[in-house]
Scaffold this motif. Sequence first.
Motif, PDB file in Angstrom:
ATOM      1  N   UNK A   1      53.541  23.967  17.036  1.00  0.00           N
ATOM      2  CA  UNK A   1      54.584  24.769  16.522  1.00  0.00           C
ATOM      3  C   UNK A   1      54.042  25.997  16.326  1.00  0.00           C
ATOM      4  N   UNK A   2      52.720  26.342  16.143  1.00  0.00           N
ATOM      5  CA  UNK A   2      52.363  27.957  15.739  1.00  0.00           C
ATOM      6  C   UNK A   2      52.288  27.976  14.462  1.00  0.00           C
ATOM      7  N   UNK A   3      52.926  27.086  13.616  1.00  0.00           N
ATOM      8  CA  UNK A   3      52.741  27.144  12.108  1.00  0.00           C
ATOM      9  C   UNK A   3      51.343  26.940  11.698  1.00  0.00           C
ATOM     10  N   UNK A   4      50.938  27.512  10.338  1.00  0.00           N
ATOM     11  CA  UNK A   4      49.790  27.248   9.765  1.00  0.00           C
ATOM     12  C   UNK A   4      49.545  25.546   9.275  1.00  0.00           C
ATOM     13  N   UNK A   5      48.432  24.909   9.246  1.00  0.00           N
ATOM     14  CA  UNK A   5      48.646  23.781   8.729  1.00  0.00           C
ATOM     15  C   UNK A   5      48.512  23.774   7.198  1.00  0.00           C
ATOM     16  N   UNK A   6      49.877  23.853   6.714  1.00  0.00           N
ATOM     17  CA  UNK A   6      49.906  23.847   5.153  1.00  0.00           C
ATOM     18  C   UNK A   6      51.248  22.975   4.901  1.00  0.00           C
ATOM     19  N   UNK A   7      51.370  22.438   3.614  1.00  0.00           N
ATOM     20  CA  UNK A   7      52.566  21.597   3.229  1.00  0.00           C
ATOM     21  C   UNK A   7      53.969  22.089   3.844  1.00  0.00           C
TER      22      UNK A   7
END
Length: 141
Positions: free
Chosen positions: A82-88
Amino acid sequence: MTTTARADIHVDASRDRLWEALTDPDTIARFLFGSRVETDWREGSPITYHGEWDGKPYEDKGVILEFVPGDRLVTSYYSPLSGKPDEPASYQTVSYLLADDGDGTLVAITQDGCADDAEAERMGENWGMVLQTLKTVVEGD
């Protein structure tokens, strides 16, 4: 604003048969783009999906939020692709819902947390392909 993707399909099979397909790693690989799933199928447990997409290995992950045999499976879901950071805030919720539908079963998949309508539409189309393959696998066995 977040949006929810949705896809559903009628499958000529019992809810028990569909539940088996949704929780058997070998069957999952047949309808979910070859993904290998690892989990113990308990609420609160991790779930991982390993595979290859466009020639690149991936490992998506989440947690089993609900596990109601024959009825629903709900997981959190994160993909590094997704390219998003691994955060909640980057995790989405994917729900597999089963319901009686005449002589068969209605299978619905929802994925919340889509960034916009375009992502929700794209994910809905992807889930539609997954469900069509699931139907083919289950009805062909």
